[in-house]
Design a protein around this motif. Structure first.
Motif, PDB file in Angstrom:
ATOM      1  N   VAL A 196     -13.347 -12.175  36.825  1.00 27.19           N
ATOM      2  CA  VAL A 196     -14.464 -11.962  37.749  1.00 27.19           C
ATOM      3  C   VAL A 196     -14.170 -12.678  39.067  1.00 27.19           C
ATOM      4  O   VAL A 196     -14.047 -13.900  39.110  1.00 27.19           O
ATOM      5  N   LYS A 197     -14.069 -11.890  40.124  1.00 31.75           N
ATOM      6  CA  LYS A 197     -13.770 -12.481  41.441  1.00 31.75           C
ATOM      7  C   LYS A 197     -15.056 -12.838  42.177  1.00 31.75           C
ATOM      8  O   LYS A 197     -15.172 -13.862  42.809  1.00 31.75           O
ATOM      9  N   GLU A 198     -16.034 -11.919  42.076  1.00 33.85           N
ATOM     10  CA  GLU A 198     -17.271 -12.145  42.804  1.00 33.85           C
ATOM     11  C   GLU A 198     -18.437 -11.574  42.001  1.00 33.85           C
ATOM     12  O   GLU A 198     -18.321 -10.479  41.444  1.00 33.85           O
ATOM     13  N   ILE A 199     -19.536 -12.325  41.977  1.00 36.76           N
ATOM     14  CA  ILE A 199     -20.726 -11.822  41.263  1.00 36.76           C
ATOM     15  C   ILE A 199     -21.869 -11.676  42.239  1.00 36.76           C
ATOM     16  O   ILE A 199     -22.141 -12.570  43.050  1.00 36.76           O
ATOM     17  N   PHE A 200     -22.543 -10.524  42.126  1.00 33.28           N
ATOM     18  CA  PHE A 200     -23.762 -10.285  42.894  1.00 33.28           C
ATOM     19  C   PHE A 200     -24.922 -10.237  41.904  1.00 33.28           C
ATOM     20  O   PHE A 200     -24.735  -9.859  40.745  1.00 33.28           O
ATOM     21  N   CYS A 201     -26.113 -10.600  42.359  1.00 32.07           N
ATOM     22  CA  CYS A 201     -27.282 -10.465  41.494  1.00 32.07           C
ATOM     23  C   CYS A 201     -28.436  -9.916  42.323  1.00 32.07           C
ATOM     24  O   CYS A 201     -28.735 -10.424  43.407  1.00 32.07           O
TER      25      CYS A 201
END
Ligand code: AMP
Ligand code: GLY
Length: 432
Positions: free
Chosen positions: A25-30
């Protein structure tokens, strides 16, 4: 890889926290998230039920996997929308999510496939008189449920026939749940102990996570009003190996098979709400998503890469992935605002979060917080899920660790139950 988690509660914080541990996982958005989640993910200000906007965001930002927290977007068909344009998403299709979206569908489905559940009858508004008659002919307690989604308030355990008749009147005459209450399921009361089991599936293969117990009522000893859940712990010893085997053979396998036969292949997380009576499990309800707060206790116990696991549900192949668990127990105590589940105030400053350290085996998931001048304030009824992870054979120690963390966190009007996990401890004493 870029990942998007949809939702804004403690469950979503736990999902983000666990996904973030994946090296892929490089980047997480929520979307929309909360202030606690913002420490780990980039918040996107799109509401969880705005399917079209969420789709546009995921497409534009080349999101590799979207994980849906709450039921509303699933029941609205977010998975169908994403998959139609080739976007990968974890969750059931609209037709599969009906297992939660329509209690009448779920009950008829269970009857057809011989899945153990409470005896029932279904009535539409035009059958008001028949429904009243049915109640008159049965002994209390009687359970009256609205067919559709009612934010967890649609099921009422009635201690008398009069109460059951009143509830029916509220559904059919006063329309308190609108369309969702225009069909009612009236069912037999089941005695026993409740537990929640999460099944991760690609439609045919599946993996079962550690069973948990929620604490739905507001007061200690399971008294008072129903809430979204005041705390959870896992693994729940009421679900013994023998019970779990029955759950698999008598519930999970026939449900997945039946849903395929119905042309409603179920992918994602199937939440099986159980009543265990003398070692025999029966279904209380299905949900089409992880439970909250259960997810806050169950996800930390997974010893592995959650991204791999959830991707294998979306892509297929979960049956050939080994899912391991830490040899541990987890206890999540919900800190709520005074007044919840009725009216409560928000905007109260939260103190002491800086005293909680992951090294002590405690993680605080935020259910409803926002930031005001760089500090966290309360923003909802359930505010925090204080979760301790401890030795598996020392549930009591894990409970104590959770409460000692809870006591270090303060906000005006903070309320929590003081008996989370207690039911589980009894089993350890029984074994001795
Ligand atoms: P539901 O919305 O169907 O999950 O129901 C909410 C809660 O009501 C459950 O968690 C149970 O505590 C209780 N409940 C629902 N159905 C029954 C039943 N048939 N027998 C006993 N308790 C029930
Ligand atoms: N904890 C109950 C639910 O998530 O529905």
């Amino acid at each position: 890889m870029k990942v998007l988690v949809i939702g804004s509660g403690g469950r979503e914080h736990a999902l983000v926290w666990k996904l973030k541990q994946s090296p892929r996982v490089k980047e997480i958005f929520c979307a929309p998230g909360n202030a606690g989640i913002a420490e780990l993910a980039t918040l996107v200000s799109i509401q969880a039920d705005d399917v079209e906007e969420l789709f546009r965001f995921a497409a534009k930002n080349r999101i590799a996997l979207t994980v849906v927290g709450p039921e509303v977007p699933l029941v609205k068909g977010i998975v169908d929308r994403f998959e139609r344009d080739g976007l990968k998403i974890f969750g059931p299709s609209k037709r599969a999510a009906e297992l939660e979206g329509s209690k009448a569908f779920a009950k008829q489905f269970m009857k057809k496939y011989g899945i153990p559940t409470a005896g029932f009858e279904i009535f539409s508004k035009s059958q008001f008189a028949e429904a009243e008659n049915f109640i008159q002919q049965h002994v209390a307690p009687i359970v009256v449920k609205a067919d559709g989604l009612a934010a967890g308030k649609g099921a009422v355990v009635c201690q008398t026939r009069t109460e059951a008749l009143n509830v029916l009147g509220e559904f059919f005459r006063k329309n308190i749940f609108g369309e969702a209450g225009s069909t009612a399921v009236i069912e037999e009361f089941m005695q026993g102990e409740e537990a929640s089991v999460f099944v991760l599936t690609d439609g045919s293969g599946y993996r079962i996570l550690q069973p948990a117990q929620d604490h739905k009522q507001i007061l200690d000893g399971d008294r008072g009003k129903n809430t979204g859940g005041m705390g959870a712990y896992a693994p729940a010893p009421v679900v013994t190996k023998a019970v779990l085997k029955r759950v698999e053979e008598e519930i999970v396998q026939p449900v997945l098979r039946g849903m395929r036969e119905e042309g409603r292949t179920y992918k994602g997380c199937l939440y099986v709400g159980l009543m265990v009576t003398s070692g025999r499990p029966k279904v209380v309800e299905f949900n089409c998503r992880f439970g909250d707060p259960e997810a806050q206790a169950v996800l930390p116990l997974v010893d592995g890469d959650l991204l791999d696991i959830l991707s294998a549900c979306a892509d297929g192949g979960i049956g050939s992935i080994e899912v391991k668990f830490h040899d541990a127990s987890a206890v999540c105590v919900v800190m709520a605002s005074r007044g919840y589940p009725d009216a409560y105030e928000t905007g109260k400053a939260i103190h002491g979060l800086e005293n909680i350290r992951a090294e002590d085996g405690v993680v605080v998931f935020h259910a409803a917080t926002r930031k005001e001048n760089e500090s966290f304030v309360t923003a909802g009824g359930r505010v925090l899920g204080v979760t301790a992870i401890g030795y598996r054979n020392d549930l009591e120690g894990t409970i104590n660790a959770a409460y000692s963390a809870v006591k270090r966190i303060t906000f005006d009007g903070a309320y929590y139950r003081s008996d989370i996990g207690k039911k589980g401890v009894q089993y350890f004493h029984l074994k001795e």
